[in-house]
Design an enzyme around this catalytic site. Structure first.
Site, PDB file in Angstrom:
ATOM      1  N   ARG A 171       0.853  -1.198   0.000  1.00 40.40           N
ATOM      2  CA  ARG A 171       0.000   0.000   0.000  1.00 40.40           C
ATOM      3  C   ARG A 171       0.888   1.246   0.000  1.00 40.40           C
ATOM      4  O   ARG A 171       0.646   2.204  -0.721  1.00 40.40           O
ATOM      5  CB  ARG A 171      -0.905   0.008   1.238  1.00 40.40           C
ATOM      6  CG  ARG A 171      -2.062  -0.993   1.163  1.00 40.40           C
ATOM      7  CD  ARG A 171      -3.021  -0.816   2.335  1.00 40.40           C
ATOM      8  NE  ARG A 171      -2.566  -1.472   3.547  1.00 40.40           N
ATOM      9  CZ  ARG A 171      -2.930  -2.696   3.932  1.00 40.40           C
ATOM     10  NH1 ARG A 171      -3.791  -3.388   3.215  1.00 40.40           N
ATOM     11  NH2 ARG A 171      -2.468  -3.216   5.040  1.00 40.40           N
ATOM     12  N   PHE A 208     -11.536  -5.272  -5.109  1.00 40.78           N
ATOM     13  CA  PHE A 208     -11.409  -6.145  -3.933  1.00 40.78           C
ATOM     14  C   PHE A 208     -10.855  -5.293  -2.778  1.00 40.78           C
ATOM     15  O   PHE A 208      -9.791  -5.576  -2.222  1.00 40.78           O
ATOM     16  CB  PHE A 208     -10.481  -7.334  -4.211  1.00 40.78           C
ATOM     17  CG  PHE A 208     -10.867  -8.141  -5.420  1.00 40.78           C
ATOM     18  CD1 PHE A 208     -11.787  -9.175  -5.310  1.00 40.78           C
ATOM     19  CD2 PHE A 208     -10.330  -7.860  -6.679  1.00 40.78           C
ATOM     20  CE1 PHE A 208     -12.143  -9.931  -6.442  1.00 40.78           C
ATOM     21  CE2 PHE A 208     -10.683  -8.599  -7.795  1.00 40.78           C
ATOM     22  CZ  PHE A 208     -11.589  -9.645  -7.670  1.00 40.78           C
ATOM     23  N   ASP A 243     -16.123  -3.842  -3.647  1.00 40.33           N
ATOM     24  CA  ASP A 243     -16.049  -5.109  -2.921  1.00 40.33           C
ATOM     25  C   ASP A 243     -17.428  -5.759  -2.952  1.00 40.33           C
ATOM     26  O   ASP A 243     -18.446  -5.070  -2.995  1.00 40.33           O
ATOM     27  CB  ASP A 243     -15.583  -4.903  -1.472  1.00 40.33           C
ATOM     28  CG  ASP A 243     -15.014  -6.177  -0.856  1.00 40.33           C
ATOM     29  OD1 ASP A 243     -13.776  -6.299  -0.766  1.00 40.33           O
ATOM     30  OD2 ASP A 243     -15.821  -7.067  -0.489  1.00 40.33           O
ATOM     31  N   ASP A 256      -6.641  -6.954  -5.987  1.00 42.37           N
ATOM     32  CA  ASP A 256      -6.160  -7.698  -4.818  1.00 42.37           C
ATOM     33  C   ASP A 256      -7.198  -8.733  -4.401  1.00 42.37           C
ATOM     34  O   ASP A 256      -7.803  -8.627  -3.330  1.00 42.37           O
ATOM     35  CB  ASP A 256      -5.873  -6.714  -3.671  1.00 42.37           C
ATOM     36  CG  ASP A 256      -5.255  -7.405  -2.466  1.00 42.37           C
ATOM     37  OD1 ASP A 256      -4.681  -8.504  -2.630  1.00 42.37           O
ATOM     38  OD2 ASP A 256      -5.362  -6.852  -1.352  1.00 42.37           O
ATOM     39  N   CYS A 296      -2.523 -13.993  -3.730  1.00 39.07           N
ATOM     40  CA  CYS A 296      -2.135 -14.514  -2.410  1.00 39.07           C
ATOM     41  C   CYS A 296      -2.369 -16.015  -2.328  1.00 39.07           C
ATOM     42  O   CYS A 296      -2.480 -16.570  -1.247  1.00 39.07           O
ATOM     43  CB  CYS A 296      -2.856 -13.759  -1.291  1.00 39.07           C
ATOM     44  SG  CYS A 296      -4.640 -13.873  -1.399  1.00 39.07           S
TER      45      CYS A 296
HETATM   46  N1  SAH Z   1      -7.066  -4.978  -0.646  1.00 37.53           N
HETATM   47  C1  SAH Z   1      -7.557  -5.273   0.666  1.00 37.53           C
HETATM   48  C2  SAH Z   1      -7.688  -6.750   0.940  1.00 37.53           C
HETATM   49  C3  SAH Z   1      -8.560  -7.501  -0.053  1.00 37.53           C
HETATM   50  S1  SAH Z   1      -9.110  -9.041   0.512  1.00 37.53           S
HETATM   51  C4  SAH Z   1      -6.668  -4.588   1.698  1.00 37.53           C
HETATM   52  O1  SAH Z   1      -5.631  -3.999   1.347  1.00 37.53           O
HETATM   53  O2  SAH Z   1      -7.011  -4.615   2.899  1.00 37.53           O
HETATM   54  C5  SAH Z   1     -10.199  -9.568  -0.724  1.00 37.53           C
HETATM   55  C6  SAH Z   1     -11.556  -8.895  -0.724  1.00 37.53           C
HETATM   56  O3  SAH Z   1     -12.244  -9.346  -1.890  1.00 37.53           O
HETATM   57  C7  SAH Z   1     -12.482  -9.238   0.438  1.00 37.53           C
HETATM   58  O4  SAH Z   1     -12.879  -8.034   1.068  1.00 37.53           O
HETATM   59  C8  SAH Z   1     -13.712  -9.923  -0.194  1.00 37.53           C
HETATM   60  O5  SAH Z   1     -14.936  -9.492   0.393  1.00 37.53           O
HETATM   61  C9  SAH Z   1     -13.634  -9.445  -1.610  1.00 37.53           C
HETATM   62  N2  SAH Z   1     -14.186 -10.306  -2.659  1.00 37.53           N
HETATM   63  C10 SAH Z   1     -14.069 -11.652  -2.798  1.00 37.53           C
HETATM   64  N3  SAH Z   1     -14.592 -12.043  -3.974  1.00 37.53           N
HETATM   65  C11 SAH Z   1     -15.045 -10.928  -4.611  1.00 37.53           C
HETATM   66  C12 SAH Z   1     -15.649 -10.682  -5.869  1.00 37.53           C
HETATM   67  N4  SAH Z   1     -15.891 -11.678  -6.738  1.00 37.53           N
HETATM   68  N5  SAH Z   1     -15.958  -9.409  -6.187  1.00 37.53           N
HETATM   69  C13 SAH Z   1     -15.716  -8.390  -5.324  1.00 37.53           C
HETATM   70  N6  SAH Z   1     -15.139  -8.570  -4.129  1.00 37.53           N
HETATM   71  C14 SAH Z   1     -14.796  -9.820  -3.769  1.00 37.53           C
END
Ligand code: SAH
Length: 385
Positions: free
Chosen positions: A202, A218, A240, A288, A328
């Site tokens: 970040r 995400f 999200d 992400d 990840c």
């Molecule tokens: N970038 C964030 C962490 C992301 S974790 C950070 O820096 O804190 C992944 C996220 O993707 C989760 O919040 C989950 O709710 C979301 N997610 C999972 N599948 C998804 C989809 N198909 N579309 C949108 N969001 C999704």
């Protein structure tokens, strides 16, 4: 008292000699105990002592090794406390505590404590005890953490439903990352409450986003959005699938910026969002996603998911646009991930170059003998002008 012995099959001692901390059931000839969490001495079939580990009877991953060499370790309270203290000492070096008090204090194999993860959020420590061996050590760990000044201890378990407060109790921890105020909920949040593994990414991505219209796909609680806005992004859209995150994202923005920000949160599936997004709407995209595979058998399907997502993003970006893309999934290694990005760029018909690389922060150290611990990888790509 000597530890019960576990004998390896002939010819199955190589990975142990190479200090790999995982011992699988296929390599085990016999074991003198079947007590979950017992410390066992690992012997080659010739009788030579090689290592010490925690036993997980019945599991494919039969034993997690935490000490190597011919001399038996003490494995008493002082022994484990020394390991906990070494982990804490490294964080006091690699984390700037004047700006950040949310970090990973103990990272399992990376701290020679396989099965144990401790994430801290200000006054709260969230503990994951992923093995019977670490569950045995729980009282010792709790004492040590209380002694370190953590008032609230939460045990978070994503498998066997034994999540509970071990001390105190706090619905929401207020903590800091790079001088941002974060609200973290251990009980209802994902992982231990926040994605600490992305902190350095970040931070290092932020300067690239100045003046850009950014899609934060995400987004979870909007960690990348905070950094992007402070760095001067022209606009940030966080997307999200979880609608419950909306109010938390807004509260966090309000706590960190004096006035209204060029940011909005949208609830959507990111695959759909990218499909419906007009080309050129963003000049930087962050992808992400969660791990698309937790198992080696579904790597191919996961690879298709990553390719599809990155293909869509690369098609949308204008010339000069940036894509920060992460995986990840432990089973999608960095070589495979790069091949996936290669295929996505080829199918998108864009000229793409690598301009940066992302990985774990130093509070997520990886044991060099345990490549499986290196699950987070990312690239900064640019669509060439
Ligand atoms: N970038 C964030 C962490 C992301 S974790 C950070 O820096 O804190 C992944 C996220 O993707 C989760 O919040 C989950 O709710 C979301 N997610 C999972 N599948 C998804 C989809 N198909 N579309 C949108 N969001 C999704």
């Amino acid at each position: 008292m000597p530890f019960p012995r576990l004998y390896l099959k002939p010819g199955r001692d190589r990975s142990v000699r190479q200090r790999h901390p995982w011992l699988f059931s296929g390599g085990v000839a016999r074991c003198e105990t079947d007590q979950p969490g017992a410390v066992v001495a690992i012997h080659a079939h010739t009788g030579e002592p090689l290592a010490w580990g925690h036993l997980e009877p019945g599991a494919t991953l039969r034993c997690r090794l935490f000490d190597f060499g011919p001399e038996p370790p003490a494995c008493d309270a002082a022994y484990w406390q020394t390991r906990f203290a070494a982990a804490a000492r490294w964080r006091s070096i690699c984390i700037d505590c004047t700006r950040t008090n949310a970090y990973r204090l103990i990272n399992a194999e990376g701290d020679a404590l396989p099965g144990l993860v401790v994430d801290v959020y200000g006054p709260l420590a969230v503990v994951q005890l992923r093995t019977a061996g670490m569950q045995v050590l729980a009282p010792l760990l709790v004492d040590w953490l209380l002694g370190q000044g953590f008032a609230h201890l939460y045990r978070k378990d994503d498998t066997d439903g034994s999540s509970c407060w071990l001390a105190g109790g706090l619905e929401e921890a207020v903590c800091r990352e790079d001088d941002f105020t974060l609200f973290v909920r251990a009980e209802s949040g994902q992982k231990t409450g926040y994605y600490l593994d992305q902190r350095e990414n970040r931070r290092s991505l932020a300067p690239w986003l100045r003046g850009r219209r950014v899609l934060n796909a995400f987004s979870y609680t909007g960690g990348f959005a905070l950094h992007a806005l402070r760095a001067g992004a022209a606009e940030v859209v966080s997307v999200d699938a979880s609608a419950a995150l909306g109010p938390l994202v807004e509260r966090q923005l309000a706590a960190n910026f004096a006035g209204p920000q060029p940011h909005r949160f949208e609830v959507a599936d990111c695959f759909d969002y990218l499909r419906n997004c007009p080309a050129g709407a963003f000049d930087a995209i962050i992808l992400d996603p969660p791990a698309f595979t937790k198992h080696i058998s579904t790597v191919e399907r996961a690879a298709r998911g990553y390719k599809d997502l990155n293909l869509r993003a690369l098609k949308l970006l204008p010339a000069g646009g940036l894509l920060a893309t992460f995986s990840c999934s432990q089973h999608v290694g960095s070589v495979l991930f790069r091949q996936i990005l290669f295929a996505a760029a080829a199918d998108a018909g864009r000229q793409v170059r690598l301009v940066g690389a992302f990985g774990h922060g130093p509070d997520h150290p990886v044991d060099i003998f345990h490549p499986e611990g290196e699950y987070l990888k990312g690239w900064l790509l640019q669509v060439m002008e």
